[in-house]
Design a protein around this motif. Structure first.
Motif, PDB file in Angstrom:
ATOM      1  N   GLY A 307      87.128  36.674  16.881  1.00  0.00           N
ATOM      2  CA  GLY A 307      86.028  35.939  16.248  1.00  0.00           C
ATOM      3  C   GLY A 307      84.673  36.455  16.684  1.00  0.00           C
ATOM      4  N   VAL A 308      83.884  36.943  15.734  1.00  0.00           N
ATOM      5  CA  VAL A 308      82.522  37.403  16.037  1.00  0.00           C
ATOM      6  C   VAL A 308      81.535  36.348  15.532  1.00  0.00           C
ATOM      7  CG1 VAL A 308      82.998  39.865  16.145  1.00  0.00           C
ATOM      8  CG2 VAL A 308      82.559  38.824  13.938  1.00  0.00           C
ATOM      9  N   TYR A 309      80.656  35.912  16.429  1.00  0.00           N
ATOM     10  CA  TYR A 309      79.737  34.819  16.132  1.00  0.00           C
ATOM     11  C   TYR A 309      78.339  35.162  16.655  1.00  0.00           C
ATOM     12  CZ  TYR A 309      84.355  32.574  16.233  1.00  0.00           C
ATOM     13  OH  TYR A 309      85.684  32.281  16.055  1.00  0.00           O
ATOM     14  N   GLU A 310      77.335  34.565  16.038  1.00  0.00           N
ATOM     15  CA  GLU A 310      76.003  34.567  16.629  1.00  0.00           C
ATOM     16  C   GLU A 310      76.031  33.505  17.734  1.00  0.00           C
ATOM     17  OE1 GLU A 310      73.412  33.793  13.343  1.00  0.00           O
ATOM     18  OE2 GLU A 310      73.403  35.880  12.679  1.00  0.00           O
ATOM     19  N   LEU A 311      75.810  33.934  18.965  1.00  0.00           N
ATOM     20  CA  LEU A 311      76.041  33.062  20.118  1.00  0.00           C
ATOM     21  C   LEU A 311      74.773  32.426  20.664  1.00  0.00           C
ATOM     22  CD1 LEU A 311      78.873  35.051  21.899  1.00  0.00           C
ATOM     23  CD2 LEU A 311      79.039  33.118  20.327  1.00  0.00           C
ATOM     24  N   GLY A 312      73.728  32.425  19.841  1.00  0.00           N
ATOM     25  CA  GLY A 312      72.558  31.614  20.148  1.00  0.00           C
ATOM     26  C   GLY A 312      71.853  31.977  21.440  1.00  0.00           C
ATOM     27  N   SER A 313      71.328  30.963  22.104  1.00  0.00           N
ATOM     28  CA  SER A 313      70.411  31.150  23.227  1.00  0.00           C
ATOM     29  C   SER A 313      71.057  31.757  24.463  1.00  0.00           C
ATOM     30  CB  SER A 313      69.771  29.809  23.589  1.00  0.00           C
ATOM     31  OG  SER A 313      68.982  29.341  22.511  1.00  0.00           O
ATOM     32  N   THR A 314      72.376  31.947  24.480  1.00  0.00           N
ATOM     33  CA  THR A 314      72.989  32.641  25.615  1.00  0.00           C
ATOM     34  C   THR A 314      72.437  34.057  25.742  1.00  0.00           C
ATOM     35  OG1 THR A 314      74.846  33.325  24.199  1.00  0.00           O
ATOM     36  CG2 THR A 314      75.125  31.306  25.503  1.00  0.00           C
ATOM     37  N   PHE A 315      71.928  34.647  24.635  1.00  0.00           N
ATOM     38  CA  PHE A 315      71.373  35.995  24.667  1.00  0.00           C
ATOM     39  C   PHE A 315      69.992  36.034  25.323  1.00  0.00           C
ATOM     40  CE2 PHE A 315      74.859  37.632  22.598  1.00  0.00           C
ATOM     41  CZ  PHE A 315      74.706  38.949  22.201  1.00  0.00           C
ATOM     42  N   LYS A 316      69.360  34.870  25.497  1.00  0.00           N
ATOM     43  CA  LYS A 316      68.046  34.857  26.140  1.00  0.00           C
ATOM     44  C   LYS A 316      68.123  35.373  27.573  1.00  0.00           C
ATOM     45  CE  LYS A 316      66.341  31.075  23.245  1.00  0.00           C
ATOM     46  NZ  LYS A 316      66.067  29.633  23.127  1.00  0.00           N
ATOM     47  N   THR A 317      69.270  35.192  28.196  1.00  0.00           N
ATOM     48  CA  THR A 317      69.443  35.697  29.561  1.00  0.00           C
ATOM     49  C   THR A 317      69.322  37.219  29.599  1.00  0.00           C
ATOM     50  OG1 THR A 317      70.944  33.851  29.989  1.00  0.00           O
ATOM     51  CG2 THR A 317      70.966  35.667  31.562  1.00  0.00           C
ATOM     52  N   PHE A 318      69.909  37.895  28.605  1.00  0.00           N
ATOM     53  CA  PHE A 318      69.829  39.359  28.560  1.00  0.00           C
ATOM     54  C   PHE A 318      68.382  39.819  28.347  1.00  0.00           C
ATOM     55  CE2 PHE A 318      74.249  38.726  26.646  1.00  0.00           C
ATOM     56  CZ  PHE A 318      74.874  38.862  27.882  1.00  0.00           C
ATOM     57  N   THR A 319      67.663  39.078  27.507  1.00  0.00           N
ATOM     58  CA  THR A 319      66.256  39.425  27.263  1.00  0.00           C
ATOM     59  C   THR A 319      65.436  39.271  28.544  1.00  0.00           C
ATOM     60  OG1 THR A 319      66.491  38.627  24.985  1.00  0.00           O
ATOM     61  CG2 THR A 319      64.248  38.945  25.820  1.00  0.00           C
ATOM     62  N   ALA A 320      65.670  38.161  29.249  1.00  0.00           N
ATOM     63  CA  ALA A 320      64.904  37.900  30.474  1.00  0.00           C
ATOM     64  C   ALA A 320      65.210  38.940  31.545  1.00  0.00           C
ATOM     65  CB  ALA A 320      65.218  36.497  30.986  1.00  0.00           C
ATOM     66  N   VAL A 321      66.489  39.254  31.732  1.00  0.00           N
ATOM     67  CA  VAL A 321      66.837  40.200  32.791  1.00  0.00           C
ATOM     68  C   VAL A 321      66.363  41.604  32.453  1.00  0.00           C
ATOM     69  CG1 VAL A 321      69.144  40.892  31.991  1.00  0.00           C
ATOM     70  CG2 VAL A 321      68.669  40.787  34.436  1.00  0.00           C
ATOM     71  N   GLN A 322      66.320  41.962  31.161  1.00  0.00           N
ATOM     72  CA  GLN A 322      65.799  43.279  30.805  1.00  0.00           C
ATOM     73  C   GLN A 322      64.293  43.354  31.044  1.00  0.00           C
ATOM     74  OE1 GLN A 322      66.363  44.642  26.730  1.00  0.00           O
ATOM     75  NE2 GLN A 322      65.943  46.770  27.297  1.00  0.00           N
ATOM     76  N   ALA A 323      63.594  42.260  30.750  1.00  0.00           N
ATOM     77  CA  ALA A 323      62.147  42.236  31.028  1.00  0.00           C
ATOM     78  C   ALA A 323      61.886  42.406  32.522  1.00  0.00           C
ATOM     79  CB  ALA A 323      61.543  40.930  30.527  1.00  0.00           C
ATOM     80  N   LEU A 324      62.709  41.774  33.361  1.00  0.00           N
ATOM     81  CA  LEU A 324      62.598  41.961  34.800  1.00  0.00           C
ATOM     82  C   LEU A 324      62.899  43.406  35.183  1.00  0.00           C
ATOM     83  CD1 LEU A 324      64.456  38.756  36.076  1.00  0.00           C
ATOM     84  CD2 LEU A 324      61.993  39.082  35.868  1.00  0.00           C
ATOM     85  N   GLU A 325      63.938  43.953  34.584  1.00  0.00           N
ATOM     86  CA  GLU A 325      64.384  45.306  34.911  1.00  0.00           C
ATOM     87  C   GLU A 325      63.323  46.341  34.552  1.00  0.00           C
ATOM     88  OE1 GLU A 325      67.296  48.060  36.318  1.00  0.00           O
ATOM     89  OE2 GLU A 325      67.022  45.898  36.549  1.00  0.00           O
ATOM     90  N   LEU A 326      62.643  46.144  33.432  1.00  0.00           N
ATOM     91  CA  LEU A 326      61.630  47.098  32.988  1.00  0.00           C
ATOM     92  C   LEU A 326      60.287  46.879  33.670  1.00  0.00           C
ATOM     93  CD1 LEU A 326      62.413  47.136  29.146  1.00  0.00           C
ATOM     94  CD2 LEU A 326      62.976  48.909  30.827  1.00  0.00           C
TER      95      LEU A 326
END
Length: 595
Positions: A307-326
Motif C-alpha cells: 500500500g502506497v499512501y501520502e503519509l502526511g505530516s510524518t514527512f515534516k521530520t525529514f524536512t526539519a532534519v535536512q534543514a539542520l543537516e544543511l
C-alpha cells in the motif's frame, strides 16, 4: 561344396562286370542327393522357426511384464514434464527468531477416482457430495460414468474425511499419501508467510511450492535437499506479532477503520520484529484473488508493504532534519509560519486555519505547522530535497524479502517543482508504504545511518551509508520526543518508555482523480522508543478511521493512530526486554491534537 557324381566310373565298371545295369546306380545316387537336400532345408527351416519363436516369447514377456507393472502401480494424471524429473515433497520449516514454528509440514491424504473400477458410481457421487458440500453430485456422476480413466476429487483431505470416504466402500475411490503445508498459528503473520500450494503432483507425492510472501521468496531454499531440512529463521517475534495484531485489530474496530498496518523494526539491524496488515487471512485456506474491484479491498493485500499512501505530516521530520543537516536552520531558529502563503498560485494553509506565528524548527514539529515546513522546504530546494529522500531509500521499492514489495513502488511527481517540494515537505504529492516510513525514521533513530529492512534474523547491526550527521539525528530525536510530551501526539505517552514520534493525517485522493475526500484520511503515527537511546521504530497507519466518542467525529492521527500505537508499545516493550524507567508524573494535561 564337392558334389558326388551320379554315375561314379568305378562302380559303373564293377556293375558291368557283374552284368548289372548302371542306371540303377544313377537312380540310387539321385535319391540320396534329394534326401540330403531335404534334410538341409528342414534344418534351416527349424532354425528359423526357433529364432522366431524365441523372439515372440521375448516380446510377449516384455508386454506382459509392462502390463503387470501398470496394473500394480497407481494411476497418474497425464502431465508434461522433463525426463527424469522427480517430485520433491519435502519442505523445511519456517520459525520465528526464537525457533518457534510458523510454518511446517503435515502428512495427509489425497482422494482420486478410477471410474473403470467403480461398482456403484451413482451412490459414490451422492455420498461424496454429502461429505464434501462444495462438490456437485451430478458433475461427479457424469465424470464417473464417462470415458475418463482417472480424476482428482480432492488434493488434500482430513483424517475424518478419509474415514467417511472409506466407509462408502467403493473400490474405485482411492487414497494417496500427501504432504501439506501447515500454519499452526492460523492467520498470525499471514502476509509475511504468504502461503503455499501444490506444484507438480502425482498420487504418491506432490511438490509444495510457495505462492506468496517469504514462502515464495525462499522457495528454492526451503526445498533444497542439501540443507537437510534446516529451518528458515525469520526476524519476527511470534509473541510480539500476536500482541501487535491483537491491539491493531481492536483499534481498527474501535475507530471504524477499513484497514490498518503496523511495522515494528530494530533501528540498527533493520530486523522487522512485527509486520501486520489488516484485514488478514488464514494461509491454511488462502483465498483466491478477487476477479474484479480494488486490490486493496482484498485481505490478500499487504498494506504495510504494497500500500502506497501520502503519509502526511510524518514527512515534516525529514524536512526539519535536512534543514539542520544543511545548516539552513538550527532547532531554535525562528521561522515565520503566519499567512497568507502562496506557492505557484496555490495557497498553503494550516490545519483548521490556525496561525502559529513565529516558531522555532522544534516548534514547527511540535505544532505540525504546514507553512513553517513549507518555508524550510523552499530554502532546501527541490533538487536537494529529492536527493536526500533518495538517500533515505524513500524513492524506490523497499528491498525486503517479499515478492509483494516490488508492487510498493513510491508514486513520485512527474516534475519536482517548488510546489512539489512544498507539498512533499508535509507529506502530500509523494506516496510511499508504511515500511518506507519505518526505514526512514530508523535512520534518525540509529544516529544517521541508512538501514535496509529485512525479515531474516540477524546477529549483528547492519548499518548502511551515513545519510545525516549524528548531531542532526540527535536533535531530531529530541524534537520527536517533544511532539509527544507537548505536541500533537500527547496520547502517545507510555510511562517508562520515553516515546518520541510524529503524527500524520493525509486526506485520501479521490479514485477518479480531481482532488481529495473531505471525510476520508490516512492517519499515521511514526514513533521511536526509548527516545533517548532508540531501539525500535514503530509505524501505525489506519485507513479511514473516525473516532466518534466526542461531539463531532475526529479523524486526525492524534486521536486515532497515536493511542493505538501507545497501547501497542505498552504491550510489546516488556516482551522485547525493555525495562521501564521510572519518570515523574507529567504535570500538564492532555494537549489538543492537530494533524
Amino acid at each position: 561344396m564337392i558334389r558326388k557324381p551320379l554315375r561314379p566310373l568305378a562302380r559303373i565298371l564293377e556293375a558291368r562286370a557283374r552284368g548289372e545295369s548302371p542306371d540303377a546306380i544313377e537312380r540310387e545316387n539321385i535319391r540320396l542327393r534329394h534326401e540330403e537336400m531335404r534334410d538341409r532345408l528342414r534344418q534351416r527351416a527349424e532354425a528359423r522357426l526357433l529364432v522366431l519363436g524365441v523372439a515372440f516369447v521375448f516380446a510377449f514377456a516384455l508386454v506382459g511384464g509392462r502390463t503387470a507393472h501398470l496394473a500394480a502401480s497407481e494411476p497418474e494424471e497425464p502431465r508434461v514434464r522433463a525426463p527424469g524429473a522427480s517430485i520433491l515433497a519435502q519442505r523445511a520449516d519456517i520459525t520465528d527468531r526464537h525457533g518457534r514454528v510458523l510454518a511446517t509440514n503435515m502428512g495427509t491424504h489425497s482422494l482420486y477416482a478410477q471410474p473403470p473400477l467403480m461398482v456403484d458410481p451413482d451412490t459414490a457421487a451422492r455420498e461424496l457430495a454429502r461429505i464434501f458440500p462444495d462438490l456437485d453430485a451430478e458433475k461427479l456422476r457424469a465424470d464417473f460414468t464417462g470415458a475418463r480413466k482417472f480424476l482428482w476429487i480432492k488434493r488434500k483431505i482430513s483424517p475424518e474425511q478419509k474415514q467417511a470416504v472409506h466407509d462408502i466402500g467403493e473400490p474405485g475411490l482411492l487414497f494417496g499419501p500427501r504432504e501439506m503445508r501447515l500454519y499452526p498459528n492460523g492467520s498470525l503473520a499471514a502476509h509475511v508467510l504468504g502461503g503455499a500450494g501444490f506444484g507438480r503432483e502425482g498420487v504418491h507425492a506432490a511438490e509444495v511450492i510457495g505462492v506468496a510472501g517469504v514462502e515464495k521468496t525462499f522457495d528454492a531454499r526451503l526445498r533444497d535437499p542439501a540443507r537437510a531440512g534446516a529451518p528458515l529463521a525469520l526476524s519476527l517475534d511470534l509473541t510480539v506479532q500476536a500482541a501487535a495484531e491483537r491491539v491493531l485489530d481492536g483499534g481498527m474496530r474501535l475507530l471504524n477503520a477499513k484497514g490498518a498496518a503496523a511495522v515494528l523494526m530494530d533501528v540498527k539491524t533493520g530486523e522487522i520484529v512485527s509486520l501486520v496488515s489488516l484485514p488478514d487471512f488464514d494461509p491454511n485456506d488462502r483465498p483466491a484473488p478477487p476477479p474484479r474491484g480494488e486490490a486493496a479491498d482484498s485481505p490478500l493485500f499487504n498494506r504495510a508493504v504494497q500500500g502506497v499512501y501520502e503519509l502526511g505530516s510524518t514527512f515534516k521530520t525529514f524536512t526539519a532534519v535536512q534543514a539542520l543537516e544543511l545548516g539552513l536552520a538550527d532547532d531554535d531558529t525562528l521561522i515565520d509560519t503566519s499567512g497568507p502563503m502562496r506557492v505557484s498560485g496555490f495557497a498553503i494553509r494550516e490545519f483548521r486555519n490556525k496561525d502559529y506565528g513565529e516558531q522555532t524548527v522544534d516548534g514547527i514539529l511540535v505544532h505540525s505547522s504546514n507553512r513553517g515546513t513549507a518555508r524550510l522546504a523552499l530554502q532546501i530546494g527541490p533538487e536537494r530535497q529529492r536527493a536526500f529522500l533518495d538517500r533515505l531509500g524513500l524513492l524506490e521499492p523497499v528491498p525486503v524479502e517479499m515478492p509483494e514489495a516490488a508492487q510498493g513502488a513510491p508514486l513520485l511527481p512527474e516534475r519536482w517543482t517548488d510546489l512539489s517540494a512544498v507539498t512533499i515537505s508535509y507529506g502530500h504529492g509523494l506516496s510511499v508504504t508504511p515500511l518506507h516510513l519505518a526505514a526512514g525514521y530508523a535512520a534518525i533513530a540509529n544516529g544517521g545511518f541508512r538501514v535496509t529492512p529485512t525479515l531474516l534474523r540477524q546477529d549483528a547491526p547492519r548499518l548502511g551509508e551515513r545519510v545525516m550527521t549524528a548531531a542532526s539525528a540527535d536533535k531530531a530525536r529530541t524534537m520527536l520526543r517533544r511532539v509527544v510530551t507537548e505536541g500533537t501526539a500527547s496520547l502517545g505517552e507510555v510511562r517508562g518508555y520515553r516515546v518520541g514520534g510524529k503524527t500524520g493525517t493525509a486526506d485520501k485522493p479521490r479514485k477518479a482523480g480531481g482532488g481529495y475526500y473531505e471525510d476520508k484520511v490516512i492517519a499515521v503515527f511514526a514513533s521511536i522508543f526509548p527516545a533517548d537511546d532508540p531501539r525500535y521504530v514503530l509505524v501505525v497507519a489506519l485507513d479511514e478511521p473516525v473516532e466518534t466518542s466526542g461531539a463531532e467525529p475526529r479523524r486526525s492521527a492524534g486521536w486515532t493512530a497515536v493511542p493505538v500505537a501507545a497501547e501497542m508499545i505498552r504491550r510489546v516493550a516488556p516482551i522485547l526486554g525493555l525495562r521501564p524507567e521510572i519518570e515523574p508524573a507529567p504535570q500538564t494535561g492532555v494537549t489538543l491534537t492537530a494533524n
